[in-house]
Write a protein that holds these residues in place. Structure first.
Motif, PDB file in Angstrom:
ATOM      1  N   LYS A 196      25.046  34.858   9.204  1.00 22.70           N
ATOM      2  CA  LYS A 196      24.829  33.648   9.992  1.00 22.70           C
ATOM      3  C   LYS A 196      24.288  34.053  11.357  1.00 22.70           C
ATOM      4  O   LYS A 196      24.890  34.874  12.048  1.00 22.70           O
ATOM      5  CB  LYS A 196      26.140  32.880  10.168  1.00 22.70           C
ATOM      6  CG  LYS A 196      26.781  32.434   8.860  1.00 22.70           C
ATOM      7  CD  LYS A 196      28.136  31.792   9.116  1.00 22.70           C
ATOM      8  CE  LYS A 196      28.805  31.374   7.818  1.00 22.70           C
ATOM      9  NZ  LYS A 196      30.161  30.814   8.053  1.00 22.70           N
ATOM     10  N   VAL A 197      23.167  33.452  11.740  1.00 22.60           N
ATOM     11  CA  VAL A 197      22.526  33.798  13.005  1.00 22.60           C
ATOM     12  C   VAL A 197      22.405  32.549  13.865  1.00 22.60           C
ATOM     13  O   VAL A 197      21.832  31.537  13.435  1.00 22.60           O
ATOM     14  CB  VAL A 197      21.129  34.412  12.782  1.00 22.60           C
ATOM     15  CG1 VAL A 197      20.468  34.727  14.127  1.00 22.60           C
ATOM     16  CG2 VAL A 197      21.230  35.670  11.927  1.00 22.60           C
ATOM     17  N   SER A 198      22.954  32.622  15.071  1.00 22.08           N
ATOM     18  CA  SER A 198      22.770  31.580  16.072  1.00 22.08           C
ATOM     19  C   SER A 198      21.723  32.087  17.056  1.00 22.08           C
ATOM     20  O   SER A 198      21.967  33.018  17.816  1.00 22.08           O
ATOM     21  CB  SER A 198      24.089  31.288  16.798  1.00 22.08           C
ATOM     22  OG  SER A 198      23.892  30.346  17.834  1.00 22.08           O
ATOM     23  N   LEU A 199      20.542  31.469  17.008  1.00 17.24           N
ATOM     24  CA  LEU A 199      19.414  31.931  17.812  1.00 17.24           C
ATOM     25  C   LEU A 199      19.368  31.145  19.116  1.00 17.24           C
ATOM     26  O   LEU A 199      19.431  29.911  19.108  1.00 17.24           O
ATOM     27  CB  LEU A 199      18.125  31.714  17.022  1.00 17.24           C
ATOM     28  CG  LEU A 199      16.995  32.721  17.192  1.00 17.24           C
ATOM     29  CD1 LEU A 199      17.442  34.120  16.795  1.00 17.24           C
ATOM     30  CD2 LEU A 199      15.794  32.292  16.361  1.00 17.24           C
ATOM     31  N   PHE A 254      13.049  35.343   8.707  1.00 14.50           N
ATOM     32  CA  PHE A 254      14.468  35.318   8.362  1.00 14.50           C
ATOM     33  C   PHE A 254      14.731  35.686   6.900  1.00 14.50           C
ATOM     34  O   PHE A 254      15.861  36.029   6.556  1.00 14.50           O
ATOM     35  CB  PHE A 254      15.057  33.936   8.644  1.00 14.50           C
ATOM     36  CG  PHE A 254      14.882  33.476  10.064  1.00 14.50           C
ATOM     37  CD1 PHE A 254      15.287  34.270  11.120  1.00 14.50           C
ATOM     38  CD2 PHE A 254      14.292  32.251  10.346  1.00 14.50           C
ATOM     39  CE1 PHE A 254      15.125  33.856  12.432  1.00 14.50           C
ATOM     40  CE2 PHE A 254      14.124  31.821  11.652  1.00 14.50           C
ATOM     41  CZ  PHE A 254      14.538  32.628  12.695  1.00 14.50           C
ATOM     42  N   ARG A 255      13.702  35.607   6.067  1.00 12.17           N
ATOM     43  CA  ARG A 255      13.907  35.869   4.642  1.00 12.17           C
ATOM     44  C   ARG A 255      14.357  37.311   4.424  1.00 12.17           C
ATOM     45  O   ARG A 255      13.753  38.246   4.913  1.00 12.17           O
ATOM     46  CB  ARG A 255      12.625  35.604   3.855  1.00 12.17           C
ATOM     47  CG  ARG A 255      12.237  34.135   3.820  1.00 12.17           C
ATOM     48  CD  ARG A 255      11.173  33.850   2.778  1.00 12.17           C
ATOM     49  NE  ARG A 255      10.701  32.475   2.913  1.00 12.17           N
ATOM     50  CZ  ARG A 255       9.558  32.131   3.477  1.00 12.17           C
ATOM     51  NH1 ARG A 255       8.753  33.071   3.942  1.00 12.17           N
ATOM     52  NH2 ARG A 255       9.202  30.865   3.568  1.00 12.17           N
ATOM     53  N   GLY A 256      15.424  37.457   3.680  1.00 15.90           N
ATOM     54  CA  GLY A 256      15.951  38.786   3.403  1.00 15.90           C
ATOM     55  C   GLY A 256      16.751  39.387   4.536  1.00 15.90           C
ATOM     56  O   GLY A 256      17.226  40.520   4.425  1.00 15.90           O
ATOM     57  N   ALA A 257      16.908  38.630   5.637  1.00 12.87           N
ATOM     58  CA  ALA A 257      17.661  39.151   6.781  1.00 12.87           C
ATOM     59  C   ALA A 257      18.737  38.185   7.249  1.00 12.87           C
ATOM     60  O   ALA A 257      19.570  38.550   8.078  1.00 12.87           O
ATOM     61  CB  ALA A 257      16.721  39.462   7.947  1.00 12.87           C
ATOM     62  N   ALA A 258      18.730  36.947   6.747  1.00 19.32           N
ATOM     63  CA  ALA A 258      19.726  35.959   7.172  1.00 19.32           C
ATOM     64  C   ALA A 258      19.978  34.974   6.044  1.00 19.32           C
ATOM     65  O   ALA A 258      19.073  34.640   5.274  1.00 19.32           O
ATOM     66  CB  ALA A 258      19.258  35.220   8.422  1.00 19.32           C
ATOM     67  N   SER A 259      21.225  34.517   5.961  1.00 17.68           N
ATOM     68  CA  SER A 259      21.578  33.480   4.993  1.00 17.68           C
ATOM     69  C   SER A 259      21.358  32.093   5.589  1.00 17.68           C
ATOM     70  O   SER A 259      20.938  31.167   4.900  1.00 17.68           O
ATOM     71  CB  SER A 259      23.044  33.628   4.570  1.00 17.68           C
ATOM     72  OG  SER A 259      23.302  34.927   4.098  1.00 17.68           O
ATOM     73  N   GLU A 260      21.656  31.967   6.881  1.00 19.41           N
ATOM     74  CA  GLU A 260      21.457  30.696   7.573  1.00 19.41           C
ATOM     75  C   GLU A 260      21.231  30.976   9.049  1.00 19.41           C
ATOM     76  O   GLU A 260      21.852  31.873   9.627  1.00 19.41           O
ATOM     77  CB  GLU A 260      22.671  29.779   7.389  1.00 19.41           C
ATOM     78  CG  GLU A 260      22.472  28.374   7.942  1.00 19.41           C
ATOM     79  CD  GLU A 260      23.627  27.439   7.598  1.00 19.41           C
ATOM     80  OE1 GLU A 260      23.880  26.504   8.377  1.00 19.41           O
ATOM     81  OE2 GLU A 260      24.275  27.661   6.549  1.00 19.41           O
ATOM     82  N   VAL A 261      20.317  30.208   9.644  1.00 16.88           N
ATOM     83  CA  VAL A 261      20.002  30.362  11.064  1.00 16.88           C
ATOM     84  C   VAL A 261      20.097  28.999  11.731  1.00 16.88           C
ATOM     85  O   VAL A 261      19.580  28.004  11.207  1.00 16.88           O
ATOM     86  CB  VAL A 261      18.586  30.947  11.269  1.00 16.88           C
ATOM     87  CG1 VAL A 261      18.280  31.109  12.760  1.00 16.88           C
ATOM     88  CG2 VAL A 261      18.447  32.285  10.549  1.00 16.88           C
ATOM     89  N   ARG A 262      20.761  28.966  12.869  1.00 15.47           N
ATOM     90  CA  ARG A 262      20.831  27.743  13.667  1.00 15.47           C
ATOM     91  C   ARG A 262      20.271  28.018  15.058  1.00 15.47           C
ATOM     92  O   ARG A 262      20.262  29.156  15.517  1.00 15.47           O
ATOM     93  CB  ARG A 262      22.269  27.229  13.753  1.00 15.47           C
ATOM     94  CG  ARG A 262      22.841  26.895  12.381  1.00 15.47           C
ATOM     95  CD  ARG A 262      24.089  26.063  12.445  1.00 15.47           C
ATOM     96  NE  ARG A 262      24.600  25.779  11.109  1.00 15.47           N
ATOM     97  CZ  ARG A 262      25.528  24.876  10.832  1.00 15.47           C
ATOM     98  NH1 ARG A 262      26.066  24.152  11.815  1.00 15.47           N
ATOM     99  NH2 ARG A 262      25.932  24.684   9.591  1.00 15.47           N
ATOM    100  N   TYR A 319      16.921  27.380   9.370  1.00 13.65           N
ATOM    101  CA  TYR A 319      16.599  28.137   8.157  1.00 13.65           C
ATOM    102  C   TYR A 319      17.861  28.284   7.326  1.00 13.65           C
ATOM    103  O   TYR A 319      18.953  28.507   7.861  1.00 13.65           O
ATOM    104  CB  TYR A 319      16.067  29.532   8.499  1.00 13.65           C
ATOM    105  CG  TYR A 319      15.914  30.420   7.285  1.00 13.65           C
ATOM    106  CD1 TYR A 319      14.813  30.304   6.448  1.00 13.65           C
ATOM    107  CD2 TYR A 319      16.895  31.365   6.965  1.00 13.65           C
ATOM    108  CE1 TYR A 319      14.679  31.103   5.319  1.00 13.65           C
ATOM    109  CE2 TYR A 319      16.768  32.173   5.840  1.00 13.65           C
ATOM    110  CZ  TYR A 319      15.662  32.035   5.024  1.00 13.65           C
ATOM    111  OH  TYR A 319      15.545  32.817   3.906  1.00 13.65           O
ATOM    112  N   SER A 320      17.711  28.152   6.010  1.00 18.19           N
ATOM    113  CA  SER A 320      18.843  28.383   5.121  1.00 18.19           C
ATOM    114  C   SER A 320      18.348  28.956   3.802  1.00 18.19           C
ATOM    115  O   SER A 320      17.409  28.435   3.197  1.00 18.19           O
ATOM    116  CB  SER A 320      19.618  27.087   4.858  1.00 18.19           C
ATOM    117  OG  SER A 320      20.691  27.336   3.959  1.00 18.19           O
TER     118      SER A 320
END
Length: 357
Positions: free
Chosen positions: A162-165, A181-189, A247-248
């Motif tokens: 989980k990434v909070s940008l 984000f693909r391949g590096a994060a499950s979800e980004v907010r 992103y999710s």
């Protein structure tokens, strides 16, 4: 460098005072008898023979007989190599001293306070690379990009990320490319306000540094299950729950994985209220002995201390109290809790919805 400074440097390199005096004088003379050399420097005649033998054993000079003992300086190549090697070693030692002064040995402390953000960032990279279950990260786009290789390793290892940008200063983040984000994060907010750097990894490690514009600059490194839980709640309530998803990679069809029991309850409670049958797979530990355990079974009940109307979507803060799942598995009724579970039989590290029918 004058003659006195050269003699001092040679003493620092391991020569005695008499040895440095004799060697510098011999460099100037080229070759000389022992008595001539003693007259040309501050070495007493009674000591000059011992001094020459010591210099010869160290490779600085060579002696020879010509009526009496003579000496000449050796080709300085080997001497220069030895001096350069010693200088490099001293320079490396100076760097190590500085590093140890600024960066304590974090693997020996539950909580370490450090002075440099680089220390926090490097520790974060190490922890993320080894992550197996979950990474929660609050970072700027530039920091995310620098951590992306480590995040990709963790993602490949099966960790939910989980990434909070957030922006570096007050400007908006306008260019969000999902491909990064693909391949590096499950979800980004996206949090629109500048924020401290925070990383929470596998429930035992946390790294924190204030925002770059803060008055006080320091870093906090945590290697403790309970202390990390405090940072987890800060991340969930201030940096995650209320901000927009940009992103999710999470699927809406089973299998759907969760590392937080409260997010699981938010999604699953409406299904139970609609009479759906939910089969779950729980990876966790037994709360009485911390032994790993896996459970596959039907979710039959959800208990939490919040009060909410049946059709309401519960907020994360409303689920701040006890949250407990009841799962029927192979004829047993088991109670499942989340991070820090004490009253339940199992603490879930990951809950996966296997099927909904």
């Amino acid at each position: 460098m004058d003659t006195a400074e050269l003699r001092t440097a040679l003493r620092n390199a391991g020569l005695s005072q008499y040895q440095s005096e004799a060697y510098v004088a011999l460099l100037q003379l080229g070759a000389a008898s022992a008595t001539e050399l003693a007259d040309a420097c501050a070495v007493p005649t009674a000591r000059i023979y011992d001094v020459l033998r010591d210099l010869e054993s160290k490779g600085y000079i060579e002696t020879y007989e010509q009526d009496n003992l003579h000496a000449r300086a050796c080709d300085p190549k080997s001497v220069m190599e030895a001096l350069k090697s010693r200088a490099a070693q001293l320079d490396e030692a100076a760097g190590e001293i500085e590093s140890r002064w600024e960066e304590p040995a974090v693997d020996r402390h539950m909580l370490s306070i450090v002075k440099r953000f680089e220390t926090v960032f490097n520790r974060t990279k190490e922890l993320i690379r080894d992550a197996k279950s979950e990474v929660q990260l609050s970072a700027t786009p530039e920091q995310f990009e620098a951590l992306r290789p480590s995040l990709m390793e963790a993602y490949e290892n099966g960790a939910l990320i989980k990434v909070s940008l957030h922006p570096e200063h007050e400007e908006e983040i306008t260019d969000v490319d999902e491909a990064q984000f693909r391949g590096a994060a499950s979800e980004v907010r996206h949090r629109t306000l500048p924020t401290p750097f925070v990383a929470i990894i596998d429930r035992t490690g946390a790294c924190f540094a204030p925002h770059a514009d803060s008055v006080n600059q320091y870093g906090v490194l945590v290697d403790d299950y309970t202390l990390t839980y405090v940072f987890h709640w800060y991340f969930q309530t201030a940096l995650w729950e209320v901000w927009d998803v940009v992103y999710s990679a999470q699927t809406t069809e089973p299998p759907i994985a969760y590392t937080d029991i409260r997010h699981f309850v938010q999604d699953v409670e409406p299904l139970l209220q609609d009479g759906k049958r939910v089969i779950t797979h729980v990876d966790g530990v037994e709360t009485d002995n911390r032994e790993p355990v896996e459970v596959v079974g039907e979710l039959t009940d959800i208990h939490y201390t919040a009060v909410s109307a049946p059709k309401d979507t519960l907020s994360f803060s409303e689920l701040a109290g006890q949250v407990c799942l009841t799962v029927e598995s192979e004829g047993e009724t088991l109670t499942i809790g989340g991070w820090g579970a004490l009253l339940e039989e199992i603490e879930a590290n990951r809950i996966t919805i296997e099927s909904i029918s």
